[in-house]
Scaffold this motif. Sequence first.
Motif, mmCIF file in Angstrom:
data_model
loop_
_atom_site.group_PDB
_atom_site.id
_atom_site.type_symbol
_atom_site.label_atom_id
_atom_site.label_comp_id
_atom_site.label_asym_id
_atom_site.label_seq_id
_atom_site.Cartn_x
_atom_site.Cartn_y
_atom_site.Cartn_z
ATOM 1 N N TYR A 35 65.517 111.875 57.851
ATOM 2 C CA TYR A 35 66.923 111.552 58.112
ATOM 3 C C TYR A 35 67.033 110.056 58.331
ATOM 4 C CZ TYR A 35 71.350 111.130 60.653
ATOM 5 O OH TYR A 35 72.601 110.745 61.067
ATOM 6 N N SER A 36 67.920 109.395 57.579
ATOM 7 C CA SER A 36 68.045 107.948 57.681
ATOM 8 C C SER A 36 69.501 107.547 57.817
ATOM 9 C CB SER A 36 67.440 107.270 56.450
ATOM 10 O OG SER A 36 67.525 105.868 56.571
ATOM 11 N N ILE A 37 69.741 106.600 58.718
ATOM 12 C CA ILE A 37 71.113 106.140 58.947
ATOM 13 C C ILE A 37 71.313 104.686 58.551
ATOM 14 C CG2 ILE A 37 71.616 107.796 60.768
ATOM 15 C CD1 ILE A 37 70.882 105.727 62.823
ATOM 16 N N TYR A 38 70.225 104.007 58.113
ATOM 17 C CA TYR A 38 70.350 102.586 57.785
ATOM 18 C C TYR A 38 69.927 102.249 56.357
ATOM 19 C CZ TYR A 38 70.874 102.064 62.829
ATOM 20 O OH TYR A 38 71.292 102.189 64.123
ATOM 21 N N TYR A 39 68.785 102.793 55.899
ATOM 22 C CA TYR A 39 68.274 102.408 54.584
ATOM 23 C C TYR A 39 67.411 103.525 53.996
ATOM 24 C CZ TYR A 39 64.754 100.933 57.995
ATOM 25 O OH TYR A 39 63.893 100.891 59.064
ATOM 26 N N ILE A 40 67.088 103.397 52.709
ATOM 27 C CA ILE A 40 66.217 104.357 52.050
ATOM 28 C C ILE A 40 64.874 104.373 52.789
ATOM 29 C CG2 ILE A 40 65.074 104.981 49.880
ATOM 30 C CD1 ILE A 40 68.134 105.066 49.709
ATOM 31 N N PRO A 41 64.330 105.553 53.116
ATOM 32 C CA PRO A 41 63.062 105.610 53.852
ATOM 33 C C PRO A 41 61.924 104.899 53.119
ATOM 34 C CG PRO A 41 64.154 107.736 53.887
ATOM 35 C CD PRO A 41 64.921 106.879 52.932
ATOM 36 N N GLY A 42 60.968 104.371 53.887
ATOM 37 C CA GLY A 42 59.889 103.543 53.363
ATOM 38 C C GLY A 42 59.170 104.058 52.127
ATOM 39 N N PRO A 43 58.670 105.320 52.112
ATOM 40 C CA PRO A 43 57.892 105.786 50.963
ATOM 41 C C PRO A 43 58.712 105.938 49.676
ATOM 42 C CG PRO A 43 57.482 107.140 52.891
ATOM 43 C CD PRO A 43 58.662 106.296 53.205
ATOM 44 N N LEU A 70 73.768 104.767 51.055
ATOM 45 C CA LEU A 70 74.004 104.720 49.610
ATOM 46 C C LEU A 70 75.059 103.689 49.233
ATOM 47 C CD1 LEU A 70 73.916 108.554 48.857
ATOM 48 C CD2 LEU A 70 72.040 106.893 48.765
ATOM 49 N N ARG A 71 75.595 103.007 50.240
ATOM 50 C CA ARG A 71 76.587 101.954 49.986
ATOM 51 C C ARG A 71 76.065 100.562 50.326
ATOM 52 N NH1 ARG A 71 81.814 103.353 49.004
ATOM 53 N NH2 ARG A 71 82.471 105.499 49.389
ATOM 54 N N ARG A 72 75.086 100.491 51.209
ATOM 55 C CA ARG A 72 74.607 99.187 51.700
ATOM 56 C C ARG A 72 73.793 98.501 50.601
ATOM 57 N NH1 ARG A 72 72.922 101.008 56.185
ATOM 58 N NH2 ARG A 72 74.837 100.557 57.315
ATOM 59 N N THR A 73 74.311 97.433 50.051
ATOM 60 C CA THR A 73 73.758 96.792 48.861
ATOM 61 C C THR A 73 72.626 95.843 49.233
ATOM 62 O OG1 THR A 73 76.011 96.882 47.994
ATOM 63 C CG2 THR A 73 74.392 95.706 46.674
ATOM 64 N N ILE A 74 71.534 96.394 49.712
ATOM 65 C CA ILE A 74 70.385 95.591 50.117
ATOM 66 C C ILE A 74 69.731 94.980 48.882
ATOM 67 C CG2 ILE A 74 68.057 95.720 51.113
ATOM 68 C CD1 ILE A 74 69.189 97.852 53.037
ATOM 69 N N GLY A 75 69.558 93.660 48.901
ATOM 70 C CA GLY A 75 68.940 92.962 47.774
ATOM 71 C C GLY A 75 69.897 92.555 46.683
#
Length: 286
Positions: free
Chosen positions: A108-116, A171-176
Motif C-alpha cells: 500500500y503506497s500513498i506517495y510513490y510507486i513502491p521501490g521494487p 498515479l498523478r504525481r509527475t516524479i521526474g
Amino acid sequence: MRLALQQARKRAGLTQNQVAEEMEWSTSKVIRIENGDVTISANDLRSLLGFLGVRDRATVTDLLAATRIARTRQRQAWYQAEEFRDTLTDDLRKLIEYESEATEIRSYSIYYIPGPLQTRDYATALMSRYEDELTEDQRTRRVEARMRRREALLGRPDGVRILLMVDESVLRRTIGGPAVFADQLRDLKKHVRDGTVRIRMVPFSLDASVTNNASFDLLRMSVGEALYRETGLGDEMIEDHDTAAKHHARYDRVWNEAADEEDTIQFIEAQIKELERAVADRARQK
C-alpha cells in the motif's frame, strides 16, 4: 526462519532471557538470531528446537534445511555487502530478505510507486529530492539497491503474488517529469497485463483509508506474516501476528472498495496519454 523460531518461543511461553540462560548464550545472541542479524548453526538449531518443544520430524527437517540455505544466502546476499549495509537500514534489509521468501506481498503506497516496481529513471528522480541530506554516492547506491530489489523480486523463478494498492495521487504525481513518469506508468502497466502484479487505485472520491500516516508492505511466508511500515521519518519491520492481521484486514476492506483493476488500468492509460501530450508539447516549444 527467524519468524518460525520467534513464534515457537512465544508458544512455549518463554522470554528471550530464558532461552539465552538455557542455551548458555548471551541474550543479545538470541535477539540477533530472531532479528535475522546472524544465522544459527544446524547443531545449535537442533538443541534450540528441543528446548522449545518443536519435535515434529517434518518441521525440524524443514527448519534445518532452511537454516543451511539462510547461512549460504547471507554469505552471498548482495544487501549484506558493506556498501549496501551503509546505505540500507536494518529493517529494510529484513524486508529484502523476506521478499525472497514471500508467497504473497500486499503493498500500500500513498506517495510513490513502491521501490521494487520503480524504473531506474523514476528512482533516480525520486532520490534527487534528498540531495541536501545524502551525498551523490549515497543516492547512487540507493538507486542501485532498488534496481537489485526489482530484479530479485520480479525475476523470482517460483513467482510471488503481488497486490498493489495506491492512492490516486501516486498515479498523478509527475516524479521526474512527463517523460520519466510516462515510462514508469507504461512499465507498471506491463507488469499488470502480464499478471505479475494486481493493482487497484484508491480514488480521491472514496472516503476510506488504510492508514493515514504510512505506506506499508504485508509479506506472507509459510510461517506467517510480517509487516514493513515506512514513514518520512523512518521505517520498521513488525513481526507481530496481531498487528499484521489488523493491517491485513484493513487492506482487504479498502481493496474491495477501491477502483477495480480494469478501471485502474484505464486511469493509468489516460494518464500516459496526457503525459505523452505534455512531452510532445514541450518538444514543439523547443
